[in-house]
Write a protein that holds these residues in place. Sequence first.
Motif, PDB file in Angstrom:
ATOM      1  N   GLY A  64       0.824  -1.204   0.000  1.00 46.84           N
ATOM      2  CA  GLY A  64       0.000   0.000   0.000  1.00 46.84           C
ATOM      3  C   GLY A  64       0.858   1.254   0.000  1.00 46.84           C
ATOM      4  N   SER A  65       0.299   2.340   0.496  1.00 53.46           N
ATOM      5  CA  SER A  65       1.005   3.616   0.527  1.00 53.46           C
ATOM      6  C   SER A  65       2.171   3.572   1.511  1.00 53.46           C
ATOM      7  N   LYS A  66       3.274   4.188   1.118  1.00 50.06           N
ATOM      8  CA  LYS A  66       4.442   4.255   2.006  1.00 50.06           C
ATOM      9  C   LYS A  66       4.197   5.209   3.172  1.00 50.06           C
ATOM     10  N   ASP A  67       3.168   6.036   3.047  1.00 47.75           N
ATOM     11  CA  ASP A  67       2.868   7.018   4.092  1.00 47.75           C
ATOM     12  C   ASP A  67       1.893   6.495   5.144  1.00 47.75           C
ATOM     13  N   ILE A  68       1.555   5.203   5.077  1.00 47.96           N
ATOM     14  CA  ILE A  68       0.567   4.651   6.004  1.00 47.96           C
ATOM     15  C   ILE A  68       1.160   4.346   7.371  1.00 47.96           C
ATOM     16  N   PHE A  69       2.473   4.245   7.472  1.00 48.11           N
ATOM     17  CA  PHE A  69       3.090   3.764   8.717  1.00 48.11           C
ATOM     18  C   PHE A  69       2.877   4.715   9.891  1.00 48.11           C
ATOM     19  N   LYS A  70       2.841   6.007   9.621  1.00 49.56           N
ATOM     20  CA  LYS A  70       2.563   6.973  10.693  1.00 49.56           C
ATOM     21  C   LYS A  70       1.171   6.717  11.266  1.00 49.56           C
ATOM     22  N   LYS A  71       0.218   6.441  10.381  1.00 49.39           N
ATOM     23  CA  LYS A  71      -1.156   6.194  10.816  1.00 49.39           C
ATOM     24  C   LYS A  71      -1.276   4.848  11.533  1.00 49.39           C
ATOM     25  N   LEU A  72      -0.489   3.866  11.097  1.00 51.79           N
ATOM     26  CA  LEU A  72      -0.485   2.574  11.788  1.00 51.79           C
ATOM     27  C   LEU A  72       0.024   2.744  13.220  1.00 51.79           C
ATOM     28  N   SER A  73       1.080   3.523  13.365  1.00 51.86           N
ATOM     29  CA  SER A  73       1.630   3.774  14.689  1.00 51.86           C
ATOM     30  C   SER A  73       0.611   4.485  15.572  1.00 51.86           C
TER      31      SER A  73
END
Length: 330
Positions: free
Chosen positions: A254-263
């Motif tokens: 998916g999007s590489k920018d999703i990790f902040k939201k996962l955290s």
Amino acid sequence: MSKCKVVKGRNDVKLIDIYKSAVLFGMEKDPRGKDSVKAELLRAKDEYEKLSVKDKEFYDKARLDNPYSDTRILNGKEDSEIKTILVGVDIEVGEIVLVDRLREKGEKIDLAMTHHPEGLALAGFFNVMYMQVDILSKIGIPINVAESLMHERIKEVERRVMPANHTRSVDAAKLLGINFMSCHTPADNCVATYLQDLMDKKKPRTLGDIVNILRDIPEYNAAAKQGAGPKITRGDNSSKAGRVFVDMTGGTEGSKDIFKKLSEAGVSTIVCMHLSEEHFKKAQEEHINVVIAGHIASDNVGLNIMLDELEKKGKFKILSCSGFRRFSRK
């Protein structure tokens, strides 16, 4: 798809039986849940009905009953009887020629089944990425944020797929008279749900515990012995696992920018098939632990769970090729 009738335990399994059973089982194992899957089918129906008569000619009508655009019968008659299946993680022109060569040597093969999509299933596989929005929403990421982040990523993957020569292996299958189908997201749903349920049940305390849980699974055990087993790429054996999210379905990364939201949603560790360097760096920035279970091994788990289900419908022989190894859980 609801009209699919497959008689349990019969011997005369048809190509259409295998295809429909794979889709139905994929829907059963879909991490989004049944309501979201039904909504996806309704969305496709609404999309189709709004098209002009001319545009309807070019619509992939299988999407009205099958929510997985990367899973299709690519060649062959639906009523073909299937007694022997050659299964591979990738089946391209070389494997299609292999089927023909094995036939020459006396091995009757009725179907080539690829995990990674080819032909029409490859051309439209980016459509399954929309399911990631619902998966992300289910774990606590606001739906509007998930949609926004995934939209650009889906368009990026679509642009990447567009120039590919999609039909090479399908053309080879047609010329050689070989039944051919793909089974991608339904099998990925199987491994994603299986592993998430396992992690939720066992509640690993550390990343080392996660690796040990994976190594106890036959496919990962075999892969580890070949140097391609589970590995911790962010964190170490003693790192606390926290909340574990298994990310293994929905087409591709998916999007590489999703990790902040996962955290922010409370995810401490992701277990995935693979992760690009760009995605890995984003996960690292957000201090998210990463366990790479292994791409081909994970595909094997999903395919084996799917084949166990298909074998309930009738008896057939399975031949392995192209990175696939058969392990039965029956």
